[in-house]
Write a protein that holds these residues in place. Structure first.
Motif, short mmCIF file in Angstrom:
data_model
loop_
_atom_site.label_atom_id
_atom_site.label_comp_id
_atom_site.label_asym_id
_atom_site.label_seq_id
_atom_site.Cartn_x
_atom_site.Cartn_y
_atom_site.Cartn_z
N MET A 176 -30.41 -100.48 50.97
CA MET A 176 -30.39 -99.08 50.56
C MET A 176 -30.65 -98.16 51.74
O MET A 176 -29.98 -97.12 51.90
N ALA A 177 -31.61 -98.51 52.58
CA ALA A 177 -31.94 -97.68 53.74
C ALA A 177 -30.75 -97.58 54.69
O ALA A 177 -30.43 -96.49 55.21
N MET A 236 -28.04 -95.38 53.16
CA MET A 236 -28.40 -93.96 53.24
C MET A 236 -28.22 -93.42 54.65
O MET A 236 -27.76 -92.29 54.84
N LEU A 291 -35.61 -92.91 57.00
CA LEU A 291 -35.04 -93.36 55.73
C LEU A 291 -35.54 -94.75 55.35
O LEU A 291 -35.68 -95.06 54.16
N SER A 292 -35.80 -95.59 56.35
CA SER A 292 -36.38 -96.90 56.08
C SER A 292 -37.79 -96.75 55.51
O SER A 292 -38.17 -97.45 54.55
N THR A 310 -40.95 -95.68 48.49
CA THR A 310 -40.58 -95.18 47.16
C THR A 310 -39.71 -96.14 46.35
O THR A 310 -39.70 -96.06 45.12
N LEU A 311 -38.97 -97.02 47.01
CA LEU A 311 -38.12 -97.96 46.27
C LEU A 311 -38.76 -99.35 46.19
O LEU A 311 -38.78 -99.96 45.11
N THR A 363 -34.18 -103.30 49.59
CA THR A 363 -34.81 -102.13 50.18
C THR A 363 -34.06 -101.68 51.43
O THR A 363 -33.72 -100.50 51.59
N TYR A 410 -32.00 -93.44 43.41
CA TYR A 410 -31.41 -94.24 44.49
C TYR A 410 -30.00 -94.71 44.13
O TYR A 410 -29.12 -94.80 44.99
N SER A 462 -37.51 -95.65 51.90
CA SER A 462 -37.14 -96.75 51.01
C SER A 462 -38.33 -97.67 50.75
O SER A 462 -38.56 -98.10 49.61
N TYR A 495 -35.33 -95.53 40.62
CA TYR A 495 -34.13 -96.36 40.60
C TYR A 495 -32.89 -95.51 40.37
O TYR A 495 -31.87 -95.67 41.05
#
Length: 831
Positions: A205-206, A209, A306-307, A313-314, A202, A33, A310, A30
């Motif tokens: 965030m992707a 990024m 990147l997706s 890991t997220l 999720t 990110y 996420s 967390y």
């Protein structure tokens, strides 16, 4: 009891240990990110967006080489074509004079000829003091607009073109609507309400990024900048859905932490395999000669990676953190069973495949006759911005302007003059401009060579003074031979002598009367502008206005004619530069790009499928369905007699083959598993039931994203990509849900014959009642069973018997029993 977890931990596979680490260290992830998100918010503005498609032309093309020379050696002043409607000619004349007085306006072309005044509409052709992006030109344009406020005004031209700003605003609207649609689709297809915020966080965030790391490339195209986020959400949402569904399944029998670990360890291989086909299709775009393919392909591949990052890991940490709310917000399944559709597909299995074959053949033939457009001038969009409306209005009233530049080696004004005169005689040219046909004074053009006497007569200068001036010119240019032989017959181009005279005046070596001084100063401004635009260090630029469309067979044929004419005068080489040459270069490279992308996409995807299914026949069947959807999709422009932007085919065909193939993979996977446990027809019906939620979720999102882009973007290139992507996805969904099951059913023998693994072909036995079972079986026994056991079973058996037998009990009832003698028993509720 303490030893059991330790023993279980020892038995964890490497991927399970990684999954456990991600879940247990979720707070650390967390923080990572959050820090990355803050960085990306600022980094998103660091990237430069390029809205010039010609900059992505291969370096070997004539247009790209010519544009490079023009950028290095010439200045192109900003221009505007401004039409004022419902105005008298006298009013327009007064306005043109006022416009010319505005600071930053170099000149205004207007008269009462049909080129500038028709049916109550006046056209002002304005040239500014700076380039199109120069603040001087932009400020002048704003002042012109202020002056014309209150009139019916239509502004076109390269100066103040706000296409990038309007495109950004349009894509923000598309993004908002796309998010709303995604939320509604997820609400319909989800199993719990709280999994939706998890997926939104999720992918938010992707997306952040991906946008925040674009600065690593320094510059990206406006196409990538506009559609990447929307396509990222549409292409990669499957990954989050797969992990959510896995978690829901595991949560039924495990605690939250163990459920997330188990779900992630099972989802990583499944999601990674699914992403490979998408990345393969996008990767094929990077091999295009037209650089926009590499630009868009790399950005979208980065978005997919990147997706994945996420989701892996997220999202597990979010599932763990929200597990309590997820457990409490379960709702009934809103996605219906489509058993009736499956039964219809089975019943029509001998009818629809032949129809599909006919459609494929027609689609192939029609798509090969697709009327491609290589420029955006002839393309129309469903939504038009103010600039497009103005462009249509001006073009319909005064005609379209097609400007072409011819770059020739500079220094030989006589050859240049002969070329210009031949070009002026061509029917396809309206105007031809070059230094060698610009009139200076008294019928002389700028490049005419004048002797001292002729120059003296032109400028009212004393002949002796003119001879001295010419002698000075010869010395400054080291033409000493002229001094020896005498300067009486020494001819110097008028433009060069005027500039030399001005320099001498500025340095105080020459004094002329007031009138001539003013004339020379005015001429100097005009000559300097002419030199900046028409004379470079190594090349001269000739500017042609053609009465041909920017893109047509006639135009492309004229370019060949023009090359031949110019080649007679400059056999060492010259360049043609303009929208028409750009379109011609794009049409030339499209054939190679189209073939290359098509082959590479299929090869990459089929290799992934072969390793996925360990069969050579099944991948071919899946590719056949998706390639058929591509051909059918691009037969529509032919049937509609509507030009299609060539880039749309290259991009959308790659995305269709790389992303829509996932829909076919989902059904094929289910079918391959289920046909081992039930008759083929039942396996097809059940495969459709199980795959429908995934396909309808992903397909609806991708199709909606495409349609939104197509309907709401006014940029012809982006709108065309959106329309084709939305239509192609809908076609793919229909073919995958309707035709693919029938092909799998009819082609099952091909699938089995081309499998890389040996399988025992055991007959299925179906019996109902009180049964005595002895042997190893695999199949449905009031649920899925794969075990060695001995016992009596009350229910229905539909299974393959590997050893032993199943028999109907003939005698009195023995006590019911099932004694497992193998730890390999599997059961799946059939209730």
């Amino acid at each position: 009891m303490n030893g059991q977890p330790a023993q279980a931990a020892e038995k964890q596979s490497p991927i399970e240990r990684v999954a456990a680490f991600i879940v247990d260290k979720r707070k650390a992830f967390y923080l990572i990110y959050i820090g990355f998100a803050i960085f990306c918010v600022f980094a998103g503005s660091w990237v430069s967006v390029n809205d010039d498609l010609t900059s992505y032309l291969p370096d070997t093309t004539e247009t790209r080489q010519g544009l490079t020379i023009m950028d290095d050696e010439f200045v192109t002043f900003g221009t505007s074509r401004i039409m004022v409607d419902n105005i008298s000619c006298d009013q327009a004349l007064r306005l043109s004079e006022q416009v010319e007085e505005i600071e930053g306006v170099k000149s205004v072309a207007f008269d009462d000829s049909p080129d500038h005044y028709q049916n109550g509409a006046a056209l002002f052709s304005i040239t500014y003091d700076g380039t199109a992006e120069d603040p001087v030109s932009l400020t002048a344009l704003e002042e012109v607009k202020s002056l014309l406020e209150g009139y019916d005004v239509y502004v076109t031209g390269d100066t103040g073109d706000s296409a990038s700003d309007s495109l950004a605003a349009e894509m923000q609207v598309v993004m908002v609507i796309a998010v709303v649609i995604i939320l509604l689709v997820l609400l319909f297809t989800s199993q719990t309400y709280m999994e939706i915020p998890v997926m939104v966080l999720t992918f938010g965030m992707a997306a952040l990024m991906n946008k925040g790391t674009n600065f690593l490339f320094g510059e990206i195209s406006f196409i990538s900048d506009s559609v990447a986020v929307v396509l990222q959400l549409a292409l990669a949402i499957d990954y989050a859905i797969i992990l959510c569904h896995r978690y829901t399944e595991e949560r039924e029998r495990l605690e939250a932490r163990e459920a997330v670990v188990a779900a992630l360890s099972k989802a990583i291989p499944e999601i990674s395999g699914s992403s490979l086909t998408t990345i393969s299709g996008l990767g094929a775009m990077c091999f295009m000669q037209f650089g926009i393919g590499r630009d868009l392909g790399v950005i979208l591949m980065k978005a997919i990676v990147l997706s994945l990052l996420s989701v892996f890991t997220l999202m597990p940490g979010l599932l763990m953190s929200f597990s309590g709310l997820i457990d409490r917000t379960h709702h009934k399944n809103f996605v219906p069973k489509i058993t009736a559709w499956g039964k219809l597909a089975v019943r029509t299995r001998f009818i629809m495949p032949p129809v599909f074959v006919v459609l494929i053949i027609l689609g192939f033939l029609l798509s090969n006759r697709c009327p491609y457009a290589y420029g955006t001038t002839d393309l129309t969009t469903i939504r038009q911005n103010d600039a497009q409306i103005a462009q249509v209005k001006v073009n319909s009233t005064f005609g379209q302007v097609n400007t072409l530049a011819v770059l020739v080696p500079q220094g030989d004004y006589e050859t240049e003059g002969r070329l210009l005169r031949e070009l002026e005689r061509l029917d396809e040219t309206d105007t031809v401009l070059g230094l060698s046909n610009v009139e200076a004074m008294d019928g002389y053009v700028l490049t005419d060579r004048l002797t001292p006497r002729q120059f003296a007569e032109l400028t009212d200068l004393d002949v002796e003074a003119a001879r001295l001036l010419y002698s000075a010119y010869a010395v400054s240019h080291e033409s000493y031979g002229q001094l020896v032989s005498g300067v009486e017959n020494y001819g110097v181009p008028l433009i060069d002598m005027f500039l030399f005279v001005y320099d001498q005046m500025q340095e105080g070596y020459l004094t002329l009367d007031a009138d001539m001084t003013e004339t020379i100063e005015d001429l100097h401004t005009q000559l300097t502008d002419a030199q900046l635009q028409l004379k470079g260090e190594n090349y001269s630029r000739l500017v042609l206005q053609l009465n041909l469309p920017e893109e047509s067979e006639e135009t492309f044929a004229f370019l060949d004619t023009l090359h031949s004419i110019v080649g007679k005068y400059y056999p060492e080489g010259a360049y043609l530069v303009g929208n028409s040459t750009s379109n011609f270069d794009l049409s030339t490279s499209f054939g190679n790009d189209n073939l290359l992308i098509g082959i590479l996409t299929i090869v990459f995807v089929i290799l992934v499928l072969i390793f996925t299914f360990k069969s050579s026949g099944l991948p071919v069947l899946l590719i056949l369905v998706i390639q058929g959807s591509v051909w059918i999709n691009f037969s529509f422009p032919t049937l509609q007699h509507s030009p299609l932007f060539f880039l749309s085919y290259l991009v959308v065909s790659s995305i269709q083959m790389g992303a829509n193939i996932d829909y076919a993979i989902v059904i094929a996977n289910r079918y391959v598993e289920l046909k081992r446990e039930m008759p083929l027809k039942d396996a097809v019906i059940e495969s459709l039931n199980e795959a429908f939620p995934t396909i309808i979720t992903s397909g609806t999102i991708l199709a909606s994203a495409g349609i939104l882009i197509g309907f709401l973007s006014s940029n012809p290139a982006i709108s065309s990509i959106g329309v084709c992507l939305g239509r192609g996805t809908l076609i793919s969904i229909f073919l995958v849900m309707g035709i693919l099951p029938q092909i799998l059913l009819l082609g099952d023998i091909i699938i089995e014959k081309t499998s890389f693994t040996l399988k025992a072909c055991l007959p299925l036995q179906s019996q109902t009642g009180k049964l005595f079972v002895d042997g190893h079986i695999r199949g449905y026994v009031s649920g899925m069973v794969d075990a060695d056991f001995t016992g009596v079973l009350h229910g229905t058996i539909n299974a393959a018997v590997a050893a032993g037998a199943i028999q109907k009990e003939q005698s009195a009832d023995p006590p019911p029993r099932i004694e497992g003698d193998s730890p390999r028993e599997e059961a799946q509720s059939h209730a």
